[in-house]
Design a protein around this motif. Structure first.
Motif, PDB file in Angstrom:
ATOM      1  N   ALA A  23       0.814  -1.207   0.000  1.00 22.49           N
ATOM      2  CA  ALA A  23       0.000   0.000   0.000  1.00 22.49           C
ATOM      3  C   ALA A  23       0.845   1.253   0.000  1.00 22.49           C
ATOM      4  O   ALA A  23       2.040   1.225   0.335  1.00 22.49           O
ATOM      5  CB  ALA A  23      -0.936  -0.002   1.211  1.00 22.49           C
ATOM      6  N   SER A  24       0.192   2.349  -0.344  1.00 21.23           N
ATOM      7  CA  SER A  24       0.865   3.647  -0.358  1.00 21.23           C
ATOM      8  C   SER A  24       1.142   4.155   1.042  1.00 21.23           C
ATOM      9  O   SER A  24       2.071   4.943   1.252  1.00 21.23           O
ATOM     10  CB  SER A  24       0.011   4.665  -1.124  1.00 21.23           C
ATOM     11  OG  SER A  24      -1.274   4.781  -0.523  1.00 21.23           O
ATOM     12  N   ASP A  25       0.345   3.730   2.007  1.00 22.75           N
ATOM     13  CA  ASP A  25       0.505   4.189   3.389  1.00 22.75           C
ATOM     14  C   ASP A  25      -0.188   3.201   4.321  1.00 22.75           C
ATOM     15  O   ASP A  25      -0.990   2.375   3.895  1.00 22.75           O
ATOM     16  CB  ASP A  25      -0.070   5.593   3.562  1.00 22.75           C
ATOM     17  CG  ASP A  25      -1.548   5.663   3.189  1.00 22.75           C
ATOM     18  OD1 ASP A  25      -2.388   5.293   4.030  1.00 22.75           O
ATOM     19  OD2 ASP A  25      -1.857   6.056   2.046  1.00 22.75           O
ATOM     20  N   ARG A  55      11.978   1.479  -6.427  1.00 24.63           N
ATOM     21  CA  ARG A  55      11.690   2.159  -7.691  1.00 24.63           C
ATOM     22  C   ARG A  55      12.936   2.246  -8.585  1.00 24.63           C
ATOM     23  O   ARG A  55      12.820   2.305  -9.814  1.00 24.63           O
ATOM     24  CB  ARG A  55      11.141   3.550  -7.388  1.00 24.63           C
ATOM     25  CG  ARG A  55      10.885   4.432  -8.593  1.00 24.63           C
ATOM     26  CD  ARG A  55       9.748   3.932  -9.452  1.00 24.63           C
ATOM     27  NE  ARG A  55       9.573   4.754 -10.645  1.00 24.63           N
ATOM     28  CZ  ARG A  55       8.755   5.795 -10.732  1.00 24.63           C
ATOM     29  NH1 ARG A  55       8.015   6.134  -9.694  1.00 24.63           N
ATOM     30  NH2 ARG A  55       8.666   6.473 -11.855  1.00 24.63           N
ATOM     31  N   HIS A  61       2.309   1.381  -8.457  1.00 24.03           N
ATOM     32  CA  HIS A  61       2.153   2.626  -7.695  1.00 24.03           C
ATOM     33  C   HIS A  61       2.543   3.838  -8.534  1.00 24.03           C
ATOM     34  O   HIS A  61       2.037   4.948  -8.316  1.00 24.03           O
ATOM     35  CB  HIS A  61       2.993   2.565  -6.425  1.00 24.03           C
ATOM     36  CG  HIS A  61       2.665   3.634  -5.441  1.00 24.03           C
ATOM     37  ND1 HIS A  61       3.532   4.041  -4.451  1.00 24.03           N
ATOM     38  CD2 HIS A  61       1.558   4.420  -5.298  1.00 24.03           C
ATOM     39  CE1 HIS A  61       2.981   5.001  -3.730  1.00 24.03           C
ATOM     40  NE2 HIS A  61       1.784   5.261  -4.233  1.00 24.03           N
ATOM     41  N   SER A  62       3.419   3.638  -9.514  1.00 23.87           N
ATOM     42  CA  SER A  62       3.843   4.734 -10.385  1.00 23.87           C
ATOM     43  C   SER A  62       2.698   5.302 -11.203  1.00 23.87           C
ATOM     44  O   SER A  62       2.801   6.430 -11.714  1.00 23.87           O
ATOM     45  CB  SER A  62       4.955   4.251 -11.335  1.00 23.87           C
ATOM     46  OG  SER A  62       6.060   3.761 -10.623  1.00 23.87           O
ATOM     47  N   ASP A 110      -0.497  10.852  -6.928  1.00 21.33           N
ATOM     48  CA  ASP A 110       0.236  10.994  -5.671  1.00 21.33           C
ATOM     49  C   ASP A 110      -0.667  11.278  -4.481  1.00 21.33           C
ATOM     50  O   ASP A 110      -0.347  10.917  -3.347  1.00 21.33           O
ATOM     51  CB  ASP A 110       1.265  12.129  -5.798  1.00 21.33           C
ATOM     52  CG  ASP A 110       2.397  11.788  -6.761  1.00 21.33           C
ATOM     53  OD1 ASP A 110       2.631  10.585  -6.990  1.00 21.33           O
ATOM     54  OD2 ASP A 110       3.022  12.734  -7.281  1.00 21.33           O
ATOM     55  N   PRO A 114      -4.795   7.625  -1.833  1.00 15.23           N
ATOM     56  CA  PRO A 114      -4.371   6.397  -1.155  1.00 15.23           C
ATOM     57  C   PRO A 114      -4.647   5.184  -2.038  1.00 15.23           C
ATOM     58  O   PRO A 114      -5.652   5.145  -2.766  1.00 15.23           O
ATOM     59  CB  PRO A 114      -5.225   6.374   0.113  1.00 15.23           C
ATOM     60  CG  PRO A 114      -5.665   7.782   0.316  1.00 15.23           C
ATOM     61  CD  PRO A 114      -5.803   8.374  -1.053  1.00 15.23           C
ATOM     62  N   TRP A 115      -3.773   4.180  -1.921  1.00 14.08           N
ATOM     63  CA  TRP A 115      -3.848   3.030  -2.836  1.00 14.08           C
ATOM     64  C   TRP A 115      -3.371   1.777  -2.126  1.00 14.08           C
ATOM     65  O   TRP A 115      -2.477   1.826  -1.283  1.00 14.08           O
ATOM     66  CB  TRP A 115      -2.978   3.316  -4.065  1.00 14.08           C
ATOM     67  CG  TRP A 115      -2.525   2.113  -4.852  1.00 14.08           C
ATOM     68  CD1 TRP A 115      -3.215   1.448  -5.824  1.00 14.08           C
ATOM     69  CD2 TRP A 115      -1.260   1.455  -4.738  1.00 14.08           C
ATOM     70  NE1 TRP A 115      -2.450   0.413  -6.328  1.00 14.08           N
ATOM     71  CE2 TRP A 115      -1.250   0.398  -5.678  1.00 14.08           C
ATOM     72  CE3 TRP A 115      -0.132   1.649  -3.926  1.00 14.08           C
ATOM     73  CZ2 TRP A 115      -0.163  -0.463  -5.835  1.00 14.08           C
ATOM     74  CZ3 TRP A 115       0.957   0.792  -4.063  1.00 14.08           C
ATOM     75  CH2 TRP A 115       0.926  -0.245  -5.023  1.00 14.08           C
ATOM     76  N   HIS A 145      -2.609  -2.504  -3.132  1.00  8.18           N
ATOM     77  CA  HIS A 145      -2.476  -3.543  -4.154  1.00  8.18           C
ATOM     78  C   HIS A 145      -2.617  -4.903  -3.503  1.00  8.18           C
ATOM     79  O   HIS A 145      -1.916  -5.213  -2.532  1.00  8.18           O
ATOM     80  CB  HIS A 145      -1.106  -3.403  -4.836  1.00  8.18           C
ATOM     81  CG  HIS A 145      -0.648  -4.611  -5.575  1.00  8.18           C
ATOM     82  ND1 HIS A 145      -1.367  -5.183  -6.603  1.00  8.18           N
ATOM     83  CD2 HIS A 145       0.476  -5.370  -5.419  1.00  8.18           C
ATOM     84  CE1 HIS A 145      -0.693  -6.239  -7.065  1.00  8.18           C
ATOM     85  NE2 HIS A 145       0.410  -6.372  -6.361  1.00  8.18           N
TER      86      HIS A 145
END
Length: 500
Positions: free
Chosen positions: A393-395, A423, A451-452, A456, A459-460, A462
């Motif tokens: 996850a992004s966060d 990355r 995520h790229s 930005d 929130p995401w 996967h």
């Protein structure tokens, strides 16, 4: 295209007198085995018939409190008893869900020419436990309907969940359980359907059919629309097949919704690996590589049928990855939707390419949260096995929301990191990004790539379901052989949490 039909499900305060099979529990309390859900009348009939208490008879025949145990007992006054292990007496909804699934599968094995009426009596009282019993029973009744000229008779005629709770919440829980179970079984059916029957065009039409009767708006982009829109990832992956790709968009926007959830699913209807051809043994189950798309579409259908007050936009990227003279190549540079260029490293890493297009498109809808679901990497299976899915996850806030939903739904996820520096493996000398790095941490690199393509400020999370989305071994609990419907229940639970 055939589909499984769930048996009728009812809630009752006592076991019906005409039940062919009664499923009861065996639990552990302070080191002592305890029967759960057995009517006094059944205890009396067993004592009369065998001259001993039911618990003694059951244990002699192998019944145990260990979860996963299911034992059929001799007939009692014309019906059969099945005892299932519950584990500790202080049960969770998932314990009951698994036990009910085991019990119904054991009951189905007793069916002959006539489908059986099954009652599940596990002392379920609280709404979430009642829901667990109902879901487990329905999911345990699932069997894929063969592609055949003759259709077999179902093993289960009906299911009754016994609960002494007469509260409206219990009845509502049973209704919700049926809606969710139908969604899981729909995803299972899609995953199990052979790839010569389910391919991008027919999958998109099946999705359109599934949305009928709901408040879901459906949009399907064919290959011409994809080319016009610049969806370079989906077009590249699908370019080697005679069956053109599709992008399906479900939109559910109820009045009063304050949160907007975007879902993205990988829909590779068959994955040969393309020019990086898979070995024969690794290709056999690749009809299941569309399980992520199946999950997000089926979950959105359930969310709409439940009338949840959350806006949901779902994208399913559908393509068939085949080798041919028109197939994309390693080292090709692709222009993705939105303009980012990608150097293709391996044509068997196709899922992240079709997902990238859809993630960018989903970001244009300005959602509050993006969740993607994909059978993405073998690396995740190596890391977590075949019964646990990966979460990146992004966060931590986004990750916690998914983990809480998964715990509520009874599905197993484990959070993995996207370490700083991952990355850098995606740096390319000829394009904006490479589609992959080396073998080390492959699941993490794939997540970093995805995520790229996420805005930005959104929130995401996967969900890599490569392990638990397809079970190529024997059935267990409420999980059949074949497609499992993994992530459907978690996505529905997540949508429920976003209502508040």
């Amino acid at each position: 295209m055939t589909s499984f039909s769930l048996p009728p499900l009812t809630l009752a305060t006592s076991a019906p007198g005409d039940a062919d099979v009664l499923v009861v529990g065996l639990a552990e309390s302070a080191g002592t085995a305890v029967l759960v859900g057995v009517p006094d009348s059944v205890e009396a009939r067993v004592a009369d018939q065998f001259g001993r208490p039911l618990l003694e008879v059951a244990r002699e025949l192998g019944a145990a409190s260990k979860p996963g145990t299911a034992v059929a007992l001799p007939g009692v006054a014309g019906s059969r008893l099945v005892t299932v292990g519950l584990g500790e007496i202080d049960v969770t909804p998932e314990q009951v869900r698994r036990a009910a699934g085991n019990g119904v599968r054991a009951a189905a094995a007793l069916a002959g020419d006539r489908p059986l009426r099954v009652a599940v009596s596990l002392d379920a009282v609280e709404p979430e436990v009642v829901k667990g019993a109902a879901e487990g029973a329905l999911l345990g009744s699932y069997s894929f309907v063969k592609v055949s000229g003759t259709q077999p008779k179902p093993a289960i005629a009906s299911i009754t969940v016994v609960s002494n709770s007469g509260r409206t919440e219990a009845r509502d829980a049973v209704d919700a359980a049926r809606t969710v179970a139908e969604a899981v079984c729909l995803a299972r059916d899609w995953v199990n359907t052979p790839a010569n029957v389910l391919y991008p065009e027919t999958f998109a039409e099946a999705a359109r059919t599934a949305a009928k009767g709901t408040r879901i708006d459906v949009e399907v982009l064919d290959d011409k629309a994809l080319e016009k829109g610049g969806f370079g990832g989906i077009l590249a992956v699908g370019g080697g097949s005679s069956r053109a790709p599709r992008l399906v968009r479900f939109s559910y926007a109820p009045r009063g919704a304050k949160a907007h959830l975007a879902l993205v699913g990988k829909g590779i209807t068959f994955d040969t690996g393309g020019l990086n051809l898979k070995p024969a043994d690794g290709m056999y189950t690749m009809k299941s590589d569309m399980a992520g798309a199946a999950a997000v579409l089926a979950a959105t259908r359930a969310i709409a049928r439940l009338g949840l007050k959350v806006r949901v936009t779902a994208y399913a990227s559908m393509a068939e990855n085949m080798p041919s003279g028109t197939a994309y190549r390693p080292s090709d540079v692709l222009t993705m939707y939105g303009g980012t260029t990608v150097e293709n490293v391996n044509s068997d890493a196709e899922g992240r390419l079709v997902m990238a297009d859809a993630l960018v498109r989903a970001g244009e809808d300005s959602p509050d949260l993006i969740i993607d679901v994909a059978t993405l990497t073998g690396a995740c299976v190596v890391a977590l096995g075949e019964r646990v899915a990966g979460l990146m996850a992004s966060d931590d806030t986004a990750a916690d929301a998914v983990l809480d939903a998964a715990e509520s739904a009874g599905e197993a996820f484990w959070q993995l990191p996207i370490p700083d520096g991952t990355r850098t493996k995606l740096e390319s000398k000829v394009a904006d990004l490479r589609s992959g790095g080396n073998r080390a941490g492959g699941a993490l690199t794939a997540a970093a790539f995805l995520h790229s393509f996420v805005p930005d400020d959104v929130p995401w999370a996967h969900l890599d379901v490569a392990g638990p989305a397809f079970n190529d071994e024997g059935p267990y609990d409420y999980v059949p052989t074949g497609g499992t419907g993994m992530a459907v229940r978690t996505l529905v639970a997540l949508a429920q949490s976003l209502q508040s």
